[in-house]
Design an enzyme around this catalytic site. Sequence first.
Site, PDB file in Angstrom:
ATOM      1  N   ASP A  11       0.867  -1.167   0.000  1.00 15.04           N
ATOM      2  CA  ASP A  11       0.000   0.000   0.000  1.00 15.04           C
ATOM      3  C   ASP A  11       0.912   1.227   0.000  1.00 15.04           C
ATOM      4  O   ASP A  11       2.048   1.175   0.470  1.00 15.04           O
ATOM      5  CB  ASP A  11      -0.891  -0.044   1.241  1.00 15.04           C
ATOM      6  CG  ASP A  11      -2.153   0.777   1.041  1.00 15.04           C
ATOM      7  OD1 ASP A  11      -2.264   1.460   0.010  1.00 15.04           O
ATOM      8  OD2 ASP A  11      -3.022   0.728   1.930  1.00 15.04           O
ATOM      9  N   SER A  12       0.406   2.335  -0.518  1.00 15.19           N
ATOM     10  CA  SER A  12       1.263   3.515  -0.712  1.00 15.19           C
ATOM     11  C   SER A  12       1.451   4.344   0.545  1.00 15.19           C
ATOM     12  O   SER A  12       2.301   5.219   0.585  1.00 15.19           O
ATOM     13  CB  SER A  12       0.644   4.407  -1.782  1.00 15.19           C
ATOM     14  OG  SER A  12      -0.594   4.912  -1.296  1.00 15.19           O
ATOM     15  N   GLY A  13       0.612   4.106   1.550  1.00 18.64           N
ATOM     16  CA  GLY A  13       0.677   4.923   2.755  1.00 18.64           C
ATOM     17  C   GLY A  13      -0.320   6.065   2.738  1.00 18.64           C
ATOM     18  O   GLY A  13      -0.537   6.726   3.758  1.00 18.64           O
ATOM     19  N   GLY A  14      -0.942   6.299   1.579  1.00 20.37           N
ATOM     20  CA  GLY A  14      -1.928   7.376   1.491  1.00 20.37           C
ATOM     21  C   GLY A  14      -3.034   7.188   2.523  1.00 20.37           C
ATOM     22  O   GLY A  14      -3.359   8.090   3.289  1.00 20.37           O
ATOM     23  N   PHE A  15      -3.572   5.987   2.556  1.00 21.91           N
ATOM     24  CA  PHE A  15      -4.658   5.689   3.483  1.00 21.91           C
ATOM     25  C   PHE A  15      -4.274   5.978   4.926  1.00 21.91           C
ATOM     26  O   PHE A  15      -5.036   6.575   5.685  1.00 21.91           O
ATOM     27  CB  PHE A  15      -5.069   4.219   3.328  1.00 21.91           C
ATOM     28  CG  PHE A  15      -6.221   3.825   4.206  1.00 21.91           C
ATOM     29  CD1 PHE A  15      -7.527   4.019   3.781  1.00 21.91           C
ATOM     30  CD2 PHE A  15      -6.009   3.273   5.458  1.00 21.91           C
ATOM     31  CE1 PHE A  15      -8.600   3.667   4.596  1.00 21.91           C
ATOM     32  CE2 PHE A  15      -7.073   2.925   6.278  1.00 21.91           C
ATOM     33  CZ  PHE A  15      -8.371   3.116   5.839  1.00 21.91           C
ATOM     34  N   ASP A  55      -2.400   8.281  -3.049  1.00 17.57           N
ATOM     35  CA  ASP A  55      -3.678   8.950  -3.290  1.00 17.57           C
ATOM     36  C   ASP A  55      -4.151   9.701  -2.053  1.00 17.57           C
ATOM     37  O   ASP A  55      -3.554   9.583  -0.991  1.00 17.57           O
ATOM     38  CB  ASP A  55      -4.743   7.907  -3.680  1.00 17.57           C
ATOM     39  CG  ASP A  55      -4.965   6.884  -2.567  1.00 17.57           C
ATOM     40  OD1 ASP A  55      -4.019   6.649  -1.768  1.00 17.57           O
ATOM     41  OD2 ASP A  55      -6.056   6.316  -2.478  1.00 17.57           O
ATOM     42  N   GLN A  82     -10.516   7.345  -6.643  1.00 21.40           N
ATOM     43  CA  GLN A  82     -11.272   7.884  -5.512  1.00 21.40           C
ATOM     44  C   GLN A  82     -12.582   8.488  -6.031  1.00 21.40           C
ATOM     45  O   GLN A  82     -12.941   8.262  -7.193  1.00 21.40           O
ATOM     46  CB  GLN A  82     -10.428   8.936  -4.773  1.00 21.40           C
ATOM     47  CG  GLN A  82      -9.236   8.352  -4.028  1.00 21.40           C
ATOM     48  CD  GLN A  82      -9.644   7.576  -2.779  1.00 21.40           C
ATOM     49  OE1 GLN A  82     -10.776   7.671  -2.303  1.00 21.40           O
ATOM     50  NE2 GLN A  82      -8.713   6.763  -2.255  1.00 21.40           N
ATOM     51  N   GLY A 142     -11.149   4.529  -1.272  1.00 17.02           N
ATOM     52  CA  GLY A 142     -12.259   5.257  -0.671  1.00 17.02           C
ATOM     53  C   GLY A 142     -13.401   4.342  -0.278  1.00 17.02           C
ATOM     54  O   GLY A 142     -14.536   4.775  -0.114  1.00 17.02           O
ATOM     55  N   ASP A 192      -8.034  -7.270  -0.031  1.00 17.29           N
ATOM     56  CA  ASP A 192      -7.213  -7.420   1.165  1.00 17.29           C
ATOM     57  C   ASP A 192      -8.071  -6.988   2.324  1.00 17.29           C
ATOM     58  O   ASP A 192      -8.916  -6.094   2.178  1.00 17.29           O
ATOM     59  CB  ASP A 192      -5.954  -6.544   1.126  1.00 17.29           C
ATOM     60  CG  ASP A 192      -6.261  -5.105   1.483  1.00 17.29           C
ATOM     61  OD1 ASP A 192      -6.800  -4.388   0.619  1.00 17.29           O
ATOM     62  OD2 ASP A 192      -6.003  -4.688   2.630  1.00 17.29           O
ATOM     63  N   CYS A 238     -13.342 -28.628   7.071  1.00 18.39           N
ATOM     64  CA  CYS A 238     -12.253 -27.683   6.811  1.00 18.39           C
ATOM     65  C   CYS A 238     -10.902 -28.398   6.917  1.00 18.39           C
ATOM     66  O   CYS A 238     -10.691 -29.204   7.813  1.00 18.39           O
ATOM     67  CB  CYS A 238     -12.317 -26.510   7.798  1.00 18.39           C
ATOM     68  SG  CYS A 238     -10.922 -25.369   7.614  1.00 18.39           S
ATOM     69  N   CYS A 288      -7.923 -26.901   7.278  1.00 22.48           N
ATOM     70  CA  CYS A 288      -6.851 -26.071   7.824  1.00 22.48           C
ATOM     71  C   CYS A 288      -6.151 -26.781   8.983  1.00 22.48           C
ATOM     72  O   CYS A 288      -6.677 -27.725   9.559  1.00 22.48           O
ATOM     73  CB  CYS A 288      -7.378 -24.699   8.262  1.00 22.48           C
ATOM     74  SG  CYS A 288      -8.115 -24.636   9.904  1.00 22.48           S
ATOM     75  N   CYS A 317      -8.273 -26.903  12.209  1.00 21.02           N
ATOM     76  CA  CYS A 317      -9.412 -27.836  12.194  1.00 21.02           C
ATOM     77  C   CYS A 317      -8.957 -29.284  12.142  1.00 21.02           C
ATOM     78  O   CYS A 317      -9.655 -30.172  12.615  1.00 21.02           O
ATOM     79  CB  CYS A 317     -10.349 -27.517  11.034  1.00 21.02           C
ATOM     80  SG  CYS A 317     -11.340 -26.025  11.350  1.00 21.02           S
ATOM     81  N   HIS A 330      -7.324 -20.572  10.926  1.00 21.96           N
ATOM     82  CA  HIS A 330      -8.599 -21.001  10.334  1.00 21.96           C
ATOM     83  C   HIS A 330      -9.229 -19.897   9.486  1.00 21.96           C
ATOM     84  O   HIS A 330      -9.645 -20.138   8.347  1.00 21.96           O
ATOM     85  CB  HIS A 330      -9.597 -21.455  11.401  1.00 21.96           C
ATOM     86  CG  HIS A 330     -10.952 -21.691  10.804  1.00 21.96           C
ATOM     87  ND1 HIS A 330     -11.269 -22.855  10.134  1.00 21.96           N
ATOM     88  CD2 HIS A 330     -12.037 -20.875  10.673  1.00 21.96           C
ATOM     89  CE1 HIS A 330     -12.494 -22.756   9.647  1.00 21.96           C
ATOM     90  NE2 HIS A 330     -12.980 -21.557   9.962  1.00 21.96           N
TER      91      HIS A 330
END
Lengths: 381, 381
Positions: free
Chosen positions: A90-94, A144, A186, A213, A263, A301, A303, A306, A332
Site C-alpha cells: 500500500d502507498s501509505g496514502g490511506f 492517493d 477515488q 475510498g 485485502d 475444513c 486447515c 481444524c 482457520h
Amino acid sequence: MFELLKTDAHTKARLGRLTTAHGVVETPVFMPVGTQASVKALDPRELLEMGTQIILGNTYHLNIRPGLDIIRAAGGLHRFMNWEKPILTDSGGFQVFSLAKIRKIKTHGVEFRSHLDGSPLFLGPKEAMEIQRTLGSDIAMAFDECPPHDAPAKEQRLAVERTIRWAGECREQPRAEGQLVFGIVQGGSNAALREECAKALVPMEFDGYAIGGVSVGEPEPEMMKAVELTEPFLPAHKARYAMGLGTPAQMVELIARGVDMFDCVLPTRIARNGTAITRRGAFGLKGAAYKADFRPIEAGCECFACKLFTRAYLRHLLKANEILGLRMVSVHNSHMYLKLMADVRAAIAAGNFAEFHREFIASYTPSQKILSARKTANDER
Amino acid sequence: MFELLKTDAHTKARLGRLTTAHGVVETPVFMPVGTQASVKALDPRELLEMGTQIILGNTYHLNIRPGLDIIRAAGGLHRFMNWEKPILTDSGGFQVFSLAKIRKIKTHGVEFRSHLDGSPLFLGPKEAMEIQRTLGSDIAMAFDECPPHDAPAKEQRLAVERTIRWAGECREQPRAEGQLVFGIVQGGSNAALREECAKALVPMEFDGYAIGGVSVGEPEPEMMKAVELTEPFLPAHKARYAMGLGTPAQMVELIARGVDMFDCVLPTRIARNGTAITRRGAFGLKGAAYKADFRPIEAGCECFACKLFTRAYLRHLLKANEILGLRMVSVHNSHMYLKLMADVRAAIAAGNFAEFHREFIASYTPSQKILSARKTANDER
C-alpha cells in the site's frame, strides 16, 4: 502482466492471472495483510500451507518501523521477512489520512507526524514510490488522497483532483525491477467524481486499478455503489482491486461486480478476539456453548487448526489467554478466506459462479459483529 | 519403567530410559511446560520438530480451567490438547502454596481460594491423585507441601512430615492405566530433613523421585546444596527430577550431580520479553545492536526460527509487538534447551560428559537477567 482468462456469462465475475516478479497470482485473490512485515500471528509456512499467493505490506508503517535503511540492508522486504512469493505494498496514502496526526496537505504530498513518536514526516507521490522501490514489492500502489466517507462534496472533489495529479507523478517515478504500479480511483459515492477519476487514470496506463475510498466506515450499500460506479470505467484487461475489503459475503458480491483482488485485516483481527469465520457466518468461540464441543471449528475444513483441534480446546485456550488460541483461529479464518477464493475461481472456470454466488449468499449469515469490527480495524492496514 | 543405561565415570551424570504409557523418554530430559494445556505460544508440530519427548501439565490450573468435566469428556488431557507423547502432571501442591489465596492446611490437604475467581477449593493427596487420574497423565506427582525457601526450621519440619504422610496417601490412590507416580522430597536446605524425607519416601517404592522445594526463590548455591543433600538417598534405579529448574548451566551442573529430568518456564517466559538463549548465554534481542544484524539468533542452530529469520527481523517484530516475534524466540529457546539435553545424552553415551560439562560451563555466561526472571515465573508452572 494480467491475463483475463474468462468472464462469467451471467455476472461480471472474472478469472484472471497476474504475473509478477515473484510469481503468478491467480485471481480472484485474497491477500493476507502483513502491515508491519508480518501477517499477524502467522508464520510463512502456515501462510504457504493455506494457499497464500500474495501478501500485503505497508509503506507508511514500514517506513517508520523498522525504517528503510534496515530493509535496504536486508536486501528488500521479501528477504527481510523471508517471503518469496509476491508482495503488494500500500502507498501509505490511506494511513496518512486515517492514522497520522496533524497533517497538512501540500501540492506534492502531505506533512504529518508519526503516530508512534510524533516525529515530522512527509509523504507524497515521489516519496511513496521511492519507498516502495526500496521495499522491492511486486505491486506498488500510487499515492492517493483518501477522504472520510462522509466528507463534503468539495473535499471529495479536491481529493479526486489531487489523486489524479499525484497518480501522474507516481507514474513517472523510477520502479524496482519488474515492479507493477496500480492506480487508485477515488470519488466516494459520487458518480461523476468516480467516472472523472477513472477516466483520468486509465490513459496513464497503470498495470492495474484499485477502487479506493471504500472500507472507510461507509455503510455496505454505499460501498457496493462506489464499486458499481467505478467498475464500468476500468479497462477489462487490467486487474481490479477493492482496497480493504471485505467480509466473505462482500467479497463474493464484489467478484460478481467485476473485482479481482481483495485485502482485509478482518480474518486475523477478529481471530484475536476469538471470532471464527465459516461458510455459514461468524461465531464467537468463547461462548459457553462451545465448552464441551469437540467438533472442529468448521466441519470438513482442511486447515491446520481444524485438523488438530476442537472448539472446546480452542475455547479453553482463548479464555486462558493462551497465544495458541488466537494463532489457531487466525489460521482457520485466513484459510477460510483463501479457500473461498479458490472455490470461486473453480466455479468461474466451471461456468457455475452464478449458482455458487446464489448459494453462498443464501447460506451465509452476515454478522453485525464482524461488520462493526471492520470499522475499527483501519489502524492495522 | 526406568532403565539406567550408563553412569558417567567422572561425574554422577546418568543416561537413562523411562518407559511410559505414551512412549519412551530418553534421559537426561527437559520437559517443556504446558501449564494450561498449551506450551506457551507453541503448537504440537513445533514441539515435535524440536525434539520434545514429554511435556508438563498442571493439576491446579487444569482443575480450575477448563475443569475436569471438560477434560474427562474430551477423553483425557492427551486428546484434549492433541498431544500423543508422554505428559507429566504436577500435583498442584506447589501452586496451592505459591499462588492460591487464603489457605488453611488441614490433615488431609489444603483449603484455599482460586486465584482466578476466589471460589473455595480443597486439594489434598486424594484429590490431586484423582484429578491426575482423570487427566490421564503418564507421570503423576505426589501431593506435597512446598514451603518458601526462607521458611523457619519448624515450618520446614512440619512440611516434611506432611509431605511424607501425604505421599503415603497418594501411593494408595487408584491410578490411570499405566500411570507412574513420583514422590517428592522436601526439606529445604536442611541436611537432616532432606535425608529424613528421602528415607521415608524410598520404601514407598515410587516410580521416580523428585527434588522439590527448589526454584522457590532461593540463591543458586542453596539450590545446588538442596540437590546434593537429597541425591545420595535416592535409589539409583529410579529417575530423579529437579522440579522447576533451571538455566542451561544449572541443568548441566545438576546432571553432573545425578539429576535426570527438568522442567522450567524460563525458555518460553523470557522469549516473550525478547530474550534469546544460546550456548554462550542469553541476550535481549530488542537491543539496538541487533537492528541490522542479519545473522540468525544462534549460528549453526537448526531450529525453525534460526533457519528462517534474522535477528534484525525478529527484533523488528518484537519492537512492533508482532506475535510472530515472541513465537519465534519461544521456538528457538525451547529448541536450545532440548538440543542441549540431546548433546548431553550423546556426551554421556560417548563417555566424555566431564569434558562437555567443563567446556559448556566455561563458555556459558550466566545472566542475572534470566536468573531474576526465573524468580517471578512461578505463576506459570
